[in-house]
Design a protein around this motif. Sequence first.
Motif, short mmCIF file in Angstrom:
data_model
loop_
_atom_site.label_atom_id
_atom_site.label_comp_id
_atom_site.label_asym_id
_atom_site.label_seq_id
_atom_site.Cartn_x
_atom_site.Cartn_y
_atom_site.Cartn_z
N TRP A 38 35.95 40.59 34.72
CA TRP A 38 37.13 41.26 35.25
C TRP A 38 37.30 40.96 36.74
O TRP A 38 38.40 40.66 37.19
N MET A 39 36.22 41.03 37.50
CA MET A 39 36.30 40.82 38.95
C MET A 39 36.64 39.36 39.30
O MET A 39 37.31 39.11 40.29
N ASP A 43 41.20 40.98 38.42
CA ASP A 43 41.43 41.97 39.46
C ASP A 43 42.38 41.44 40.54
O ASP A 43 42.56 40.24 40.69
N LYS A 44 43.02 42.36 41.29
CA LYS A 44 43.92 41.94 42.37
C LYS A 44 43.17 41.17 43.44
O LYS A 44 43.73 40.30 44.08
N THR A 45 41.93 41.51 43.67
CA THR A 45 41.11 40.82 44.67
C THR A 45 40.09 39.91 43.98
O THR A 45 38.95 39.81 44.40
N SER A 46 40.53 39.23 42.95
CA SER A 46 39.63 38.36 42.22
C SER A 46 39.27 37.13 43.04
O SER A 46 39.88 36.82 44.05
#
Length: 118
Positions: A38-39, A43-46
């Motif tokens: 996910w990260m 995610d937005k900060t991937s």
Amino acid sequence: MAEKKLIKDIQPTSETLKFIKTYVLNKYVITICMFLVWMVFFDKTSFLVINELNGEIGKYEEQLEYYKTEYEKNDTFYKKLMNNKSEKEKYARENYFMKKPNEEIFILVVDSTNVAKK
């Protein structure tokens, strides 16, 4: 016979099945793996977004350096132009076709079609 032996070597043993059940299928390991996926991707900060933003930062830093050099060049030209009357007159005559009283200016235009054929 050799082919059957290779197939037996590929099949998991009870030790590997036990390892898979205890460690790989553990709910904490699965949760951590899902969190990492996910990260990295969603995610937005991937990682992918951060990498793209770092590329944009690099591009903007290059533009900043370009504009700094252009500013310095224009600033020195401006100072030279404002401090020297003959430079100011030369610039006005060349770029704005200004003239002194009782003076004529002839503007020569080159025909670009004839230049391209030669």
